[in-house]
Design a protein around this motif. Structure first.
Motif, PDB file in Angstrom:
ATOM      1  N   ARG A 137       2.621  -2.424   3.178  1.00  0.00           N
ATOM      2  CA  ARG A 137       1.781  -3.517   2.687  1.00  0.00           C
ATOM      3  C   ARG A 137       2.006  -4.830   3.444  1.00  0.00           C
ATOM      4  O   ARG A 137       1.108  -5.658   3.531  1.00  0.00           O
ATOM      5  N   VAL A 162      -6.056   1.937  -4.065  1.00  0.00           N
ATOM      6  CA  VAL A 162      -5.252   2.637  -3.058  1.00  0.00           C
ATOM      7  C   VAL A 162      -4.847   4.005  -3.612  1.00  0.00           C
ATOM      8  O   VAL A 162      -4.323   4.096  -4.723  1.00  0.00           O
ATOM      9  N   ILE A 202      -1.960  -0.776   4.290  1.00  0.00           N
ATOM     10  CA  ILE A 202      -2.651  -1.185   3.062  1.00  0.00           C
ATOM     11  C   ILE A 202      -3.000  -2.656   3.214  1.00  0.00           C
ATOM     12  O   ILE A 202      -2.119  -3.520   3.225  1.00  0.00           O
ATOM     13  N   TRP A 244      -4.366  -2.671  -5.551  1.00  0.00           N
ATOM     14  CA  TRP A 244      -3.576  -1.441  -5.631  1.00  0.00           C
ATOM     15  C   TRP A 244      -4.308  -0.337  -6.391  1.00  0.00           C
ATOM     16  O   TRP A 244      -4.119   0.848  -6.120  1.00  0.00           O
ATOM     17  N   ASP A 258      -6.635  -5.555  -0.324  1.00  0.00           N
ATOM     18  CA  ASP A 258      -6.911  -4.390  -1.164  1.00  0.00           C
ATOM     19  C   ASP A 258      -6.214  -4.512  -2.518  1.00  0.00           C
ATOM     20  O   ASP A 258      -5.060  -4.969  -2.601  1.00  0.00           O
TER      21      ASP A 258
END
Length: 396
Positions: free
Chosen positions: A189, A141, A132, A138, A136
């Motif tokens: 992450r 995602v 991730i 969340w 990005d």
């Protein structure tokens, strides 16, 4: 099925330890070299001890035909993995509460791989590649959820199933070191980015921890069905423990970077939910920065025992400074798993003697480095004569 001559007695000792009611001497994990391999280390503990043998797979004195050719052969060839472990068993004796159990890890924290991370295998370590991107959001995602078609999950289950086929019922297969909560998110992450997320987007992180928690038992149950013993118990990777039911080691190593408030907000509820679906749980407390969370951890009824890791270069678990941790664990009615390695053999006996005299024998498990058979016999004799049914001086 008998994994060792005194397997029934060993199971009884573990059952007592989980319930703080062990009788006789404390539990003692002792693996001894058979006399014919003594030349490997001149009578001294093998460098790295059982951590290297079980947690990293660094077997020593392997026959040339069993040495791995590449990482695929090392981690994902069930037949040869079992043959290597059989070779280890043929050269060692499992004494005290040690028992033959084979690691089936794809590295510590493989839940991250089942949720999208890729795995990097090396000779002495395994890591999970963040999937991730730090840029990005969340909200963009997809949810973290169980996917039965995930390539790493399917491969890992195939390997464990193959290990069961080739091992038969000759020894236990360990539950893989799955991991949970924020530790999994850190792999997905990146730890530093995740810490910033907790500050800037706490609602999303709380939601994602919940998704990891919900998915955890989809993975656990599938592996449990493959590794459980006929009586419904299971052993757990690296820590050499067995329980007469569904058991796991729980942790949050990232807690060393978290305040008490953040730990309570993002981790504590997840741990409570996990323990409610387990029969037994041991918490792995790692590093001085994690000690601040001990009080709240000890309030979780489903945590039965605690294992403290001081750090890679610090003194072992018998160091008197750690009594500040052990006092709280014993006062909370939980058991202790204590790793012994500082000093020489005489130091091990003396340091463990102090622990038993203070805390008693009913809630203690000692994990020793690999040793010679003569040392093992001396240690067990001393324990039987001096550490049996000790009440302990500590009054919490």
């Amino acid at each position: 099925m008998q994994y060792k001559d005194n397997w029934d007695e060993t199971k009884k000792k573990f059952d007592g330890w989980w319930h703080q009611s062990n009788t006789g001497r404390p539990l003692m994990h002792i693996v001894a070299r058979k006399p014919e391999i003594e030349h490997l280390s001149d009578g001294q503990p093998h460098e790295g001890g059982m951590d290297q043998v079980f947690c990293q797979g660094l077997y020593y004195d392997l026959p040339e035909n069993l040495r791995w050719k590449d990482m695929e052969d090392k981690y994902m060839n069930p037949e040869r993995m079992v043959l290597r472990y059989r070779d280890f068993c043929e050269k060692h004796l499992f004494l005290g509460e040690a028992f033959p159990n084979m690691e089936t890890n794809f590295g510590p924290g493989s839940v991250a791989a089942y949720l999208g991370s890729d795995i990097g295998f090396k000779e002495d370590t395994v890591w999970f590649k963040p999937c991730i991107d730090e840029d990005d959001d969340w909200e963009d995602v997809p949810p973290l959820k169980f996917d039965p078609e995930n390539k790493w999950l399917r491969r890992h289950l195939e390997v464990v199933e193959g290990c069961r086929k080739f091992a038969g019922n000759d020894f236990c297969l360990d539950m893989p070191d799955l991991m949970e909560n924020v530790d999994v998110l850190s792999s997905l992450r990146g730890a530093q980015t995740l810490m910033m997320d907790m500050i800037e987007d706490p609602d999303s992180i709380e939601e994602r921890v919940g998704q990891v928690t919900d998915a955890y038992f989809e993975f656990f149950d599938r592996f449990y069905d493959l590794v459980r013993t006929p009586d419904g118990g299971n052993s757990y990777s690296c820590f050499q423990i067995w329980a007469p039911g569904r058991m796991a080691k729980l942790q949050c190593d990232a807690s060393a970077m978290m305040s008490v408030d953040f730990f309570d907000e993002f981790v504590l509820d997840s741990l409570k939910k996990q323990t409610q679906k387990l029969d037994y749980a041991m918490y792995h407390l790692d590093g001085p920065g994690a000690i601040r969370h001990l009080d709240h951890l000890m309030e979780i009824p489903g945590i039965n025992a605690l294992q403290w890791t001081p750090g890679d270069t610090g003194p072992d678990g018998t160091y008197e400074e750690w009594d500040k941790i052990y006092d709280k664990v014993i006062a909370s009615g939980k058991s202790l798993w204590i790793k012994v390695y500082s000093g020489g053999f005489d130091d091990w006996i003396r340091n463990c003697d102090r622990i038993v005299r203070k805390y008693g024998s009913s809630s203690i498990m000692f994990y020793y480095p690999e040793m010679s058979l003569s040392q093992a016999e001396q240690l067990l004799k001393y324990a039987e004569e001096n550490w049996s049914d000790i009440k302990g001086s500590f009054r919490g």
